[in-house]
Design an enzyme around this catalytic site. Structure first.
Site, short mmCIF file in Angstrom:
data_model
loop_
_atom_site.label_atom_id
_atom_site.label_comp_id
_atom_site.label_asym_id
_atom_site.label_seq_id
_atom_site.Cartn_x
_atom_site.Cartn_y
_atom_site.Cartn_z
N ASN A 102 2.43 2.90 -6.15
CA ASN A 102 1.04 2.45 -6.09
C ASN A 102 0.85 1.14 -5.33
O ASN A 102 -0.21 0.86 -4.81
CB ASN A 102 0.45 2.33 -7.50
CG ASN A 102 1.38 1.63 -8.46
OD1 ASN A 102 2.51 2.06 -8.68
ND2 ASN A 102 0.92 0.53 -9.04
N SER A 119 -4.08 11.28 -12.64
CA SER A 119 -5.34 10.83 -13.23
C SER A 119 -6.51 11.18 -12.32
O SER A 119 -6.39 11.09 -11.09
CB SER A 119 -5.28 9.30 -13.36
OG SER A 119 -5.77 8.87 -14.58
N CYS A 161 -1.27 -6.88 -10.22
CA CYS A 161 -1.23 -5.43 -10.44
C CYS A 161 -1.20 -5.04 -11.91
O CYS A 161 -1.69 -3.98 -12.27
CB CYS A 161 -0.09 -4.80 -9.68
SG CYS A 161 -0.65 -4.36 -8.01
#
Ligand SMILES: *Cc1c(COP(=O)(O)O)cnc(C)c1O
Length: 399
Positions: free
Chosen positions: A155, A203, A331
């Site tokens: 990510n 997700s 993050c």
């Protein structure tokens, strides 16, 4: 497309819900309020049909079967269900799990929890590009290893791991393979059989669906994976995830995936061009800009850049609310600690904190990228013009 006065370049954190997705979801809040588990009347059946329709769409996208798709509240829950569910169910075989230091905190913290309650977890290192060594993975697998957990794409850097090769190693060594594919589903082709995964999570809110909806794929044939559930209650989702399903959210996920599949190729190319343009310009116009991670195997919409002797937080503060980005230290929620991903890649604290993640998405336009280039360039110049550290660097007193 601007959101208020802000250019949004933080699509890896979450995405706006696509207006078409909102349109698909809306009737399920009021006109069709049924509970998908209400078997006795038409409103329940209607909701159930809608849920099953999305289940089919998700299954087809992953090259899986509908009965292998479990709806959850998000990737974090799917990850918890996969890791804790396997750990408990397979503990007779062993209590050893393997993951990687650059995984999302949802995986790392779940593994740390398992380590606290009597499991043993190996956290594999990565090299400076964020790559794992497949021989090292193979060597880490033991007699009592039950599961390997490696994400599809990171990510923070966008780095894509060699999932099919990892799947093959897991198959050879007879261990289960779980993949957190939250950043990959809807962006690149996913085939659970080619990947050799037994469990896979993602997700909806990372692919222009709503928050609060996730999926866990659980293989049902050769072999059929068993899980101990996290929740107990009404026995929904084959007893694996009790609790009334988020029908509007699930309907939205079906639409979100359908749109993502239709536009995947062209979006990948469009965003790749914009990302490369952004990177090229920042590197050309600003001294001391480096790309963090592997530029060969990378999601096309992600760029993680390091600005020499610039504090990422200070850079974002300087730019104010005009651009939404993620710094190398932001993050994990509110913590100001440097990114664990960048540290694992061998960056120093300072280097990690001088890094910024740009993640592009569907509503980003070229003019916005132009504006970002000019804003970042002038913010860096302005910070350096008053920085004693930069003066020392220019005078050759600092590396
Ligand atoms: C966002 C993200 C998660 C967590 O997803 P939630 O929907 O917030 O639970 C997990 N893994 C990766 C790689 C992510 O990007």
């Amino acid at each position: 497309m601007k959101f208020g006065k802000t250019i949004y370049l933080d699509y890896n954190s979450t995405t706006p819900v696509d207006p078409q997705v909102i349109e698909a979801m809306t009737p399920y809040f009021y006109e069709h309020p049924g509970n998908a588990a209400s078997k006795g009347h038409v409103m329940g059946w209607f909701a159930e049909d809608a849920v099953e329709n999305t289940r089919k769409i998700v299954a087809k996208t992953l090259h899986a079967e509908p009965a292998e798709i479990i709806f959850t509240s998000g990737a974090t829950e799917s990850i918890n269900l996969a890791l804790k569910g396997v750990a408990d169910r397979y503990k007779v075989k062993g209590k050893h799990l393997i993951t990687v230091k650059t995984e999302h905190s949802a995986v790392l913290d779940t593994c740390t929890y398992l380590a606290k309650i009597g499991y043993e977890v190996t956290f594999l290192p990565v090299n400076h590009l964020g790559q794992i060594d497949l021989e090292e993975l193979r060597n880490a697998i033991r007699e009592d290893t039950i599961l390997v957990s490696v994400m599809f794409a990171n990510n923070e850097t966008g780095h894509i791991h060699p999932i099919a090769e990892i799947g093959k190693i897991c198959h050879d060594c007879n261990v289960l393979f779980f993949c957190d594919a939250t950043q990959a589903v809807g962006k690149v082709e996913i085939d659970v059989h080619e990947m050799g995964v037994h469990l896979l999570a993602f997700s909806s809110h990372k692919i222009y669906g709503s928050k609060g909806v996730g999926v866990l794929y659980r293989r049902q044939t050769a072999p059929s994976i068993q899980l101990t559930p996290l929740f107990h209650g009404g026995g929904h989702e084959w007893d694996l995830r009790s609790g009334t399903l988020n029908v509007p959210g699930i309907v939205g996920l079906g639409t979100a995936i359908t749109i993502a599949n239709q536009r995947m190729k062209q979006e990948e190319e469009r965003l790749g061009q914009l990302r490369d343009y952004l990177e090229r310009n920042l590197i050309d116009q600003i001294e001391g800009v480096e790309i963090n991670g592997d530029v060969q195997k990378r999601l096309s919409h992600v760029s993680n850049l390091r600005f020499l002797h610039i504090d990422g937080e200070a850079l974002m503060t300087k730019m104010g609310p005009s651009i939404a980005l993620s710094s190398g230290s932001a993050c994990t929620s509110a913590s100001a600690a440097p990114s664990h991903v960048l540290l694992a890649m061998g960056l120093t604290d300072r280097e990690a904190k001088s890094s910024i993640r740009f993640s592009l998405g569907r509503f980003v336009e070229k003019e916005e990228i132009e504006e970002v280039i000019s804003k970042v360039t002038s913010a860096v110049q302005s910070l350096r013009s008053i920085s004693p550290v930069w003066d020392m660097y220019k005078a050759g007193m600092l590396p």
